[in-house]
Design an enzyme around this catalytic site. Sequence first.
Site, PDB file in Angstrom:
ATOM      1  N   GLU A 127       0.924  -1.242   0.000  1.00 56.42           N
ATOM      2  CA  GLU A 127      -0.015  -0.125   0.101  1.00 56.42           C
ATOM      3  C   GLU A 127       0.917   1.431   0.203  1.00 56.42           C
ATOM      4  O   GLU A 127       0.881   2.161   0.945  1.00 56.42           O
ATOM      5  CB  GLU A 127      -0.802   0.027   1.086  1.00 56.42           C
ATOM      6  CG  GLU A 127      -1.909  -1.033   1.026  1.00 56.42           C
ATOM      7  CD  GLU A 127      -2.801  -1.050   2.313  1.00 56.42           C
ATOM      8  OE1 GLU A 127      -2.627  -0.503   3.238  1.00 56.42           O
ATOM      9  OE2 GLU A 127      -4.121  -1.675   2.014  1.00 56.42           O
ATOM     10  N   GLU A 156      -5.420  -8.482  -1.273  1.00 56.13           N
ATOM     11  CA  GLU A 156      -6.160  -8.302   0.069  1.00 56.13           C
ATOM     12  C   GLU A 156      -7.632  -7.723  -0.137  1.00 56.13           C
ATOM     13  O   GLU A 156      -7.929  -7.010  -1.091  1.00 56.13           O
ATOM     14  CB  GLU A 156      -5.422  -6.943   0.853  1.00 56.13           C
ATOM     15  CG  GLU A 156      -4.397  -7.244   1.519  1.00 56.13           C
ATOM     16  CD  GLU A 156      -3.772  -6.124   2.256  1.00 56.13           C
ATOM     17  OE1 GLU A 156      -4.716  -5.458   3.147  1.00 56.13           O
ATOM     18  OE2 GLU A 156      -2.527  -5.824   2.585  1.00 56.13           O
TER      19      GLU A 156
HETATM   20  C1  BGP Z   1      -4.609  -2.844   4.942  1.00 54.91           C
HETATM   21  C2  BGP Z   1      -3.051  -3.307   5.336  1.00 54.91           C
HETATM   22  C3  BGP Z   1      -3.164  -4.501   6.064  1.00 54.91           C
HETATM   23  C4  BGP Z   1      -4.349  -4.894   6.821  1.00 54.91           C
HETATM   24  C5  BGP Z   1      -5.719  -4.420   5.945  1.00 54.91           C
HETATM   25  C6  BGP Z   1      -6.822  -4.499   7.074  1.00 54.91           C
HETATM   26  O1  BGP Z   1      -4.531  -1.477   4.745  1.00 54.91           O
HETATM   27  O2  BGP Z   1      -2.523  -3.699   4.048  1.00 54.91           O
HETATM   28  O3  BGP Z   1      -1.973  -4.590   6.724  1.00 54.91           O
HETATM   29  O4  BGP Z   1      -4.348  -4.834   8.068  1.00 54.91           O
HETATM   30  O5  BGP Z   1      -5.718  -3.365   5.789  1.00 54.91           O
HETATM   31  O6  BGP Z   1      -6.819  -3.423   7.862  1.00 54.91           O
HETATM   32  P1  BGP Z   1      -6.994  -3.596   9.537  1.00 54.91           P
HETATM   33  O7  BGP Z   1      -6.098  -4.703   9.908  1.00 54.91           O
HETATM   34  O8  BGP Z   1      -6.903  -2.085   9.837  1.00 54.91           O
HETATM   35  O9  BGP Z   1      -8.365  -3.905   9.794  1.00 54.91           O
END
Ligand code: BGP
Length: 479
Positions: free
Chosen positions: A175, A376
């Site tokens: 990201e 993701e």
């Molecule tokens: C993205 C990231 C991840 C992950 C995901 C979910 O922004 O790349 O590392 O964690 O989001 O977010 P969160 O864990 O804050 O729910």
Amino acid sequence: MTFPKNFLWGGATAANQYEGGFDEGGKGLTVTDLLTNGTHTSPRRICKTEEDGCYYPNRIASDFYHHFKEDIALMAEMGFKVYRMSISWARIFPNGIEENPKEEGLQFYDDVFDECHKYGIEPLVTLSHYDCPLYLTNMYNGWASRKLIDLFDRYVRTVFIRYKGKVRYYLTFNEINCATLKLGNYMALGIRHEGTSNFLDQIDDIKVRYQALHHQLVASAKTVIAASEIDPDIKVGNMIAMMPVYPLTPNPKDMLLMQKEWREKQYYCSDVQVKGEYPYYAQAMWNKMGIELDITDEDKDILKKGTVDFYAMSYYQTNCVTVMEDVATSSGNLLGGAKNPYLETSSWGWQIDPDGLRFTLNDVYSRYNIPIIIVENGLGSKDVLENDGSIHDPYRIDYLNKHVKAMRDCIEQDGVDLFGYTWWGWIDIISASTGEMEKRYGFVYVDSDDYGKGSFKRYKKDSFYWYKKVIESNGEVVD
Ligand code: BGP
């Protein structure tokens, strides 16, 4: 068949949120080892040094370090074709500056890759996922310093040489466009300005931040160049957090705002990573911010040569934008926005929008025309472990189905070249934004609470069995 025969179904994690073993194998500390836990109403805290009475959840995380064989067997049981994971830079170069890598760290990932290959699972490796070695933050303010470009180059070359033949897919920075936001200072860039403590409200210097992002873009391009020199079979992708926005109203001013957001938040980085140079609107952005970046001719040359082979993205939700004031708001993984009256939200307030995924994939593909992978996508929710060890999570199955359908429409009806999908947090891990364990994404439940208390035993949720069917049928079971 709608999904291609060799479609890469799988799941994703990141070392800092999953691995644990923070002080084992000679690993150095990373920025996340000094992030406290939080909730979605009380933000995580960034500590400068370890403080008594603070809990740092990423240190133990889900303890993959000691469970990797068992966990990879679970991936295999679901039929994974690919596993997206990250290597922690500080496990290989504890402070990021050493001349020689740590053999124990290298061996750990060797063992992980061997275990994956035992089951025919292809590793897809992120080289930097929110875990800058802490030493580099303390000494150089992270990516604010140009020095990190060469230090990172040494690390990625070590990795490419060591895992030649074992790893064919890499992503550079997770990201990377997170650095266009204030939030990206610490997590994405390893920058901690004096006085920073609130994770959601960090001290910001926009010039330093955009310069640091430039250093990462150069490092990303150098990574592509290094891969082609060391192992031409390697394919390297970028990784963008897609945070799509719609205009809240048909007011043309909302439309213009929407276009600006797409350019400046989604495409600023990938335009460079895919096309090899800053886009036309970049100079206007810098002028408006009142900043001038140090971009050398050599940098420009590197950016030109190091363009990525494929486009990787995360996708969770969409938001709206508007010039109107006082509208209802919604939240999201990196950025919130105006609330969309047509969408439902998760328990953490993220709007669920499978059509937005179809829109986004088409938009990306028409802009770049290179293969895309979703690395993701997932739903964070509280789950209940029943007395008999079962976990019933129809909400997760529903979210998965809707997004798989959207991908199918993209491939079948629109012709987008989508080659894989890795569900985020295929197993429960620490949330990046809140540091909670109870915000669970997994198809597998990990018995640990927000304070790392529990047996760390793994339990299969209903969604585990469902995802297995999705993979087995190559997506046909979803209608
Ligand atoms: C993205 C990231 C991840 C992950 C995901 C979910 O922004 O790349 O590392 O964690 O989001 O977010 P969160 O864990 O804050 O729910």
